[in-house]
Design a protein around this motif. Structure first.
Motif, mmCIF file in Angstrom:
data_model
loop_
_atom_site.group_PDB
_atom_site.id
_atom_site.type_symbol
_atom_site.label_atom_id
_atom_site.label_comp_id
_atom_site.label_asym_id
_atom_site.label_seq_id
_atom_site.Cartn_x
_atom_site.Cartn_y
_atom_site.Cartn_z
ATOM 1 N N ASP A 1 44.945 90.607 68.761
ATOM 2 C CA ASP A 1 46.103 90.242 67.801
ATOM 3 C C ASP A 1 47.053 89.832 68.571
ATOM 4 O O ASP A 1 47.576 90.411 69.548
ATOM 5 N N ARG A 2 47.794 88.568 68.151
ATOM 6 C CA ARG A 2 48.930 88.063 68.705
ATOM 7 C C ARG A 2 50.040 87.709 67.683
ATOM 8 O O ARG A 2 49.653 87.571 66.449
ATOM 9 N N MET A 3 51.431 87.609 67.872
ATOM 10 C CA MET A 3 52.205 87.343 67.019
ATOM 11 C C MET A 3 52.976 86.341 67.318
ATOM 12 O O MET A 3 53.348 86.126 68.422
ATOM 13 N N VAL A 4 53.018 85.350 66.383
ATOM 14 C CA VAL A 4 54.095 84.283 66.746
ATOM 15 C C VAL A 4 55.581 84.476 66.689
ATOM 16 O O VAL A 4 55.837 85.058 65.604
ATOM 17 N N VAL A 5 56.136 84.418 67.803
ATOM 18 C CA VAL A 5 57.606 84.535 67.788
ATOM 19 C C VAL A 5 58.672 83.612 68.217
ATOM 20 O O VAL A 5 57.967 82.637 69.016
ATOM 21 N N ARG B 1 51.027 86.403 62.389
ATOM 22 C CA ARG B 1 49.850 87.216 62.896
ATOM 23 C C ARG B 1 48.539 86.486 63.040
ATOM 24 O O ARG B 1 48.250 85.842 62.192
ATOM 25 N N CYS B 2 48.039 86.295 64.328
ATOM 26 C CA CYS B 2 46.736 85.777 64.727
ATOM 27 C C CYS B 2 45.873 86.807 65.469
ATOM 28 O O CYS B 2 46.168 87.526 66.027
ATOM 29 N N VAL B 3 44.577 86.700 64.528
ATOM 30 C CA VAL B 3 43.527 87.459 65.101
ATOM 31 C C VAL B 3 42.503 86.638 65.716
ATOM 32 O O VAL B 3 41.978 85.584 64.950
ATOM 33 N N PHE B 4 42.214 87.026 66.939
ATOM 34 C CA PHE B 4 41.208 86.056 67.754
ATOM 35 C C PHE B 4 39.821 86.883 68.062
ATOM 36 O O PHE B 4 39.921 88.188 68.358
ATOM 37 N N VAL C 1 40.248 81.611 66.694
ATOM 38 C CA VAL C 1 41.031 82.162 65.879
ATOM 39 C C VAL C 1 40.163 82.617 64.462
ATOM 40 O O VAL C 1 39.605 81.890 63.898
ATOM 41 N N ALA C 2 40.422 83.916 64.270
ATOM 42 C CA ALA C 2 39.437 84.470 63.303
ATOM 43 C C ALA C 2 40.386 84.784 61.828
ATOM 44 O O ALA C 2 39.553 84.747 60.884
ATOM 45 N N LEU C 3 41.425 84.806 62.111
ATOM 46 C CA LEU C 3 42.320 85.289 60.898
ATOM 47 C C LEU C 3 43.812 84.943 61.193
ATOM 48 O O LEU C 3 44.231 85.057 62.455
ATOM 49 N N THR C 4 44.572 84.239 60.191
ATOM 50 C CA THR C 4 46.015 84.274 60.415
ATOM 51 C C THR C 4 46.585 84.775 59.073
ATOM 52 O O THR C 4 46.161 84.438 57.973
ATOM 53 N N ILE D 1 48.744 77.201 62.874
ATOM 54 C CA ILE D 1 47.689 77.718 63.365
ATOM 55 C C ILE D 1 46.496 77.881 62.247
ATOM 56 O O ILE D 1 46.913 78.531 61.275
ATOM 57 N N GLN D 2 45.484 77.471 62.759
ATOM 58 C CA GLN D 2 44.237 77.498 61.669
ATOM 59 C C GLN D 2 43.274 78.262 62.042
ATOM 60 O O GLN D 2 42.545 78.316 63.285
ATOM 61 N N VAL D 3 42.421 78.846 61.193
ATOM 62 C CA VAL D 3 41.068 79.560 61.622
ATOM 63 C C VAL D 3 40.142 78.643 62.201
ATOM 64 O O VAL D 3 40.185 77.484 61.689
#
Length: 124
Positions: A113-117, A92-95, A85-88, A4-6
């Protein structure tokens, strides 16, 4: 692990129906888009924004939602939702998210905020 990319993003459109109102969802007493439905729609955009970047067996789960819902969207209105996506940070990913009325006014905006699981850990 996912790549995942900003800047990864998605844009979706929805039409507000009677089933999407505050009255229908029990979150208020007016026939306009309910905040919980607006949140569900911007969360759908967050999922779409990263779907192609996830490895097989991965998914994301929401862990934090902060939104301001400042304008109404009426039944039969089309709304456009976006997630960027604003931050990885590791998993953790922040949108940054927004729900915009067709007149260009931002009805709902915020951060999710979402978490990759591992999907198997969540019964999927």
């Amino acid at each position: 692990m996912s790549d995942i990319q900003v800047g990864d993003s998605a844009t979706l459109e929805f039409v507000v129906g009677p089933e999407d109102t505050a009255v229908a969802l029990g979150s208020g007493d007016v026939d306009v888009l309910a905040t919980p439905r607006g949140i569900a729609w911007v969360e759908a955009a967050t999922c779409a924004a990263v779907a192609e970047r996830l490895e097989p067996g991965e998914t994301t789960v929401g862990v934090r939602v902060v939104v301001d819902h400042v304008k109404p969207s009426r039944v039969d209105d089309t709304v456009v939702v976006t997630a960027v996506v604003a931050l990885t940070e590791r998993r953790r990913c922040v949108f940054d998210v927004a729900l915009v009325n067709l007149d260009g006014s931002t009805a709902l905006s915020g951060v999710i905020d979402r978490m990759v699981v591992d999907k198997a850990e969540f019964g999927g």
